[in-house]
Design an enzyme around this catalytic site. Structure first.
Site, PDB file in Angstrom:
ATOM      1  N   ASN A  24       3.224   7.633  -1.481  1.00  0.00           N
ATOM      2  CA  ASN A  24       2.326   7.117  -0.424  1.00  0.00           C
ATOM      3  C   ASN A  24       2.343   8.149   0.688  1.00  0.00           C
ATOM      4  O   ASN A  24       3.213   9.019   0.707  1.00  0.00           O
ATOM      5  CB  ASN A  24       2.774   5.725   0.039  1.00  0.00           C
ATOM      6  CG  ASN A  24       4.127   5.771   0.727  1.00  0.00           C
ATOM      7  OD1 ASN A  24       4.297   6.422   1.755  1.00  0.00           O
ATOM      8  ND2 ASN A  24       5.098   5.109   0.121  1.00  0.00           N
ATOM      9  N   GLY A  32       7.497   1.046  -7.489  1.00  0.00           N
ATOM     10  CA  GLY A  32       6.970   1.740  -8.679  1.00  0.00           C
ATOM     11  C   GLY A  32       7.707   3.014  -9.056  1.00  0.00           C
ATOM     12  O   GLY A  32       8.925   3.114  -8.929  1.00  0.00           O
ATOM     13  N   VAL A  33       6.910   3.995  -9.466  1.00  0.00           N
ATOM     14  CA  VAL A  33       7.536   5.254  -9.909  1.00  0.00           C
ATOM     15  C   VAL A  33       8.158   5.988  -8.724  1.00  0.00           C
ATOM     16  O   VAL A  33       9.188   6.656  -8.852  1.00  0.00           O
ATOM     17  CB  VAL A  33       6.506   6.116 -10.679  1.00  0.00           C
ATOM     18  CG1 VAL A  33       5.484   6.767  -9.760  1.00  0.00           C
ATOM     19  CG2 VAL A  33       7.183   7.161 -11.532  1.00  0.00           C
ATOM     20  N   ASP A  34       7.591   5.807  -7.544  1.00  0.00           N
ATOM     21  CA  ASP A  34       8.132   6.419  -6.319  1.00  0.00           C
ATOM     22  C   ASP A  34       9.566   5.938  -6.101  1.00  0.00           C
ATOM     23  O   ASP A  34      10.496   6.732  -5.892  1.00  0.00           O
ATOM     24  CB  ASP A  34       7.231   5.994  -5.143  1.00  0.00           C
ATOM     25  CG  ASP A  34       7.477   6.809  -3.883  1.00  0.00           C
ATOM     26  OD1 ASP A  34       6.825   6.520  -2.862  1.00  0.00           O
ATOM     27  OD2 ASP A  34       8.307   7.741  -3.905  1.00  0.00           O
ATOM     28  N   SER A 117      -1.979   5.934  -9.187  1.00  0.00           N
ATOM     29  CA  SER A 117      -2.775   4.866  -8.570  1.00  0.00           C
ATOM     30  C   SER A 117      -3.021   3.652  -9.458  1.00  0.00           C
ATOM     31  O   SER A 117      -3.646   2.683  -8.989  1.00  0.00           O
ATOM     32  CB  SER A 117      -4.145   5.387  -8.080  1.00  0.00           C
ATOM     33  OG  SER A 117      -3.989   6.114  -6.876  1.00  0.00           O
ATOM     34  N   THR A 118      -2.556   3.653 -10.689  1.00  0.00           N
ATOM     35  CA  THR A 118      -2.897   2.529 -11.598  1.00  0.00           C
ATOM     36  C   THR A 118      -1.872   1.407 -11.564  1.00  0.00           C
ATOM     37  O   THR A 118      -1.959   0.462 -12.362  1.00  0.00           O
ATOM     38  CB  THR A 118      -3.032   3.039 -13.050  1.00  0.00           C
ATOM     39  OG1 THR A 118      -1.769   3.581 -13.472  1.00  0.00           O
ATOM     40  CG2 THR A 118      -4.109   4.093 -13.164  1.00  0.00           C
ATOM     41  N   ILE A 120       0.642  -0.218  -8.285  1.00  0.00           N
ATOM     42  CA  ILE A 120       0.516  -0.935  -7.002  1.00  0.00           C
ATOM     43  C   ILE A 120      -0.839  -0.675  -6.334  1.00  0.00           C
ATOM     44  O   ILE A 120      -1.419  -1.547  -5.699  1.00  0.00           O
ATOM     45  CB  ILE A 120       1.685  -0.525  -6.073  1.00  0.00           C
ATOM     46  CG1 ILE A 120       3.017  -1.066  -6.644  1.00  0.00           C
ATOM     47  CG2 ILE A 120       1.475  -1.004  -4.643  1.00  0.00           C
ATOM     48  CD1 ILE A 120       4.256  -0.449  -6.046  1.00  0.00           C
ATOM     49  N   TYR A 121      -1.388   0.532  -6.544  1.00  0.00           N
ATOM     50  CA  TYR A 121      -2.657   0.871  -5.877  1.00  0.00           C
ATOM     51  C   TYR A 121      -3.881   0.326  -6.591  1.00  0.00           C
ATOM     52  O   TYR A 121      -5.007   0.506  -6.131  1.00  0.00           O
ATOM     53  CB  TYR A 121      -2.755   2.376  -5.661  1.00  0.00           C
ATOM     54  CG  TYR A 121      -2.014   2.875  -4.410  1.00  0.00           C
ATOM     55  CD1 TYR A 121      -1.324   1.984  -3.582  1.00  0.00           C
ATOM     56  CD2 TYR A 121      -2.007   4.213  -4.058  1.00  0.00           C
ATOM     57  CE1 TYR A 121      -0.652   2.431  -2.455  1.00  0.00           C
ATOM     58  CE2 TYR A 121      -1.341   4.679  -2.928  1.00  0.00           C
ATOM     59  CZ  TYR A 121      -0.671   3.772  -2.125  1.00  0.00           C
ATOM     60  OH  TYR A 121      -0.005   4.204  -1.001  1.00  0.00           O
TER      61      TYR A 121
END
Ligand code: APR
Length: 178
Positions: A24, A32-34, A117-118, A120-121
């Protein structure tokens, strides 16, 4: 194209020289992956990110990988899905292009992506796959580096969408179908 492939796996375990983080704009971690990348890399990653001053959506910034197998992490904030008419496709394509350009600029030979982006976004997977594959293929057709790029999907269902998209747009003949 043998330089690109699609697989199911966990980006955290990747042995690529660089993995891409679906970040972000604060670059200060998230879910997520972050979140998974920051947990695996350790606190030194966050310390380095704090000094970067954030990152605009569609741009990319490079850090070390610390405790990760990957030597580098390329952080790129994807667009939040808002229906598709707020510039999301162009911003998503820019995430892939910026990340690949950053890798090439640093002589990085292998890069593994998540499906930016697929999660949480909320970007619809099939639409994101079309944008991602087009951006990746266009870059690889005009740049010698990276030598190898992979889309690391977190589920077989996601990989199936990427493979279907690949076969629809890029498989020149039956042999190159994935
Ligand atoms: N390995 C590979 N792919 C993964 C992993 C993993 N360990 N964990 C999640 N994914 C996949 C998700 O299934 C999804 O397809 O990564 C893709 C991106 O999902 P998110 O991580 O939710 O990222 P995104 O949709 O881009 O949202 C970014 O979420 O984590 C926060 O800080 C981040 O605010 C930012 C937002």
């Amino acid at each position: 194209m043998e330089r690109f492939s699609i697989l199911v796996g966990d980006l955290i375990c990747s042995d690529a020289e660089a993995i891409v983080n679906a970040a972000n704009p604060t670059l200060l971690g998230g879910g997520g992956v972050d979140g998974a990348i920051h947990r695996a890399a350790g606190p030194a990653l966050l310390a380095e990110c704090r000094g970067l001053g954030g990152c605009e959506t569609g741009r990319a910034k490079l850090t070390q990988g610390y405790n990760l197998r990957a030597r580098y992490v390329i952080h790129t904030p994807g667009p939040i899905w808002q229906g598709g008419n707020m510039g999301e496709p162009a911003l998503l394509a820019s995430c892939y292009r910026s990340s690949l350009q950053l890798a090439a600029d640093h002589g990085i030979r292998t890069v593994d992506f998540p499906s930016i982006s697929t999660g949480i976004y909320g970007y619809p997977l099939a639409q994101a796959a079309t944008v991602a594959l087009k951006a990746i293929m266009e870059f690889l057709q005009t740049h010698p580096l990276p030598q190898r790029v992979r889309m690391v999907c977190h589920s077989e269902a996601a990989a199936a969408v990427y493979r279907q998209t690949w076969n629809l747009w890029y498989a020149e003949d039956h042999d190159s179908r994935v």
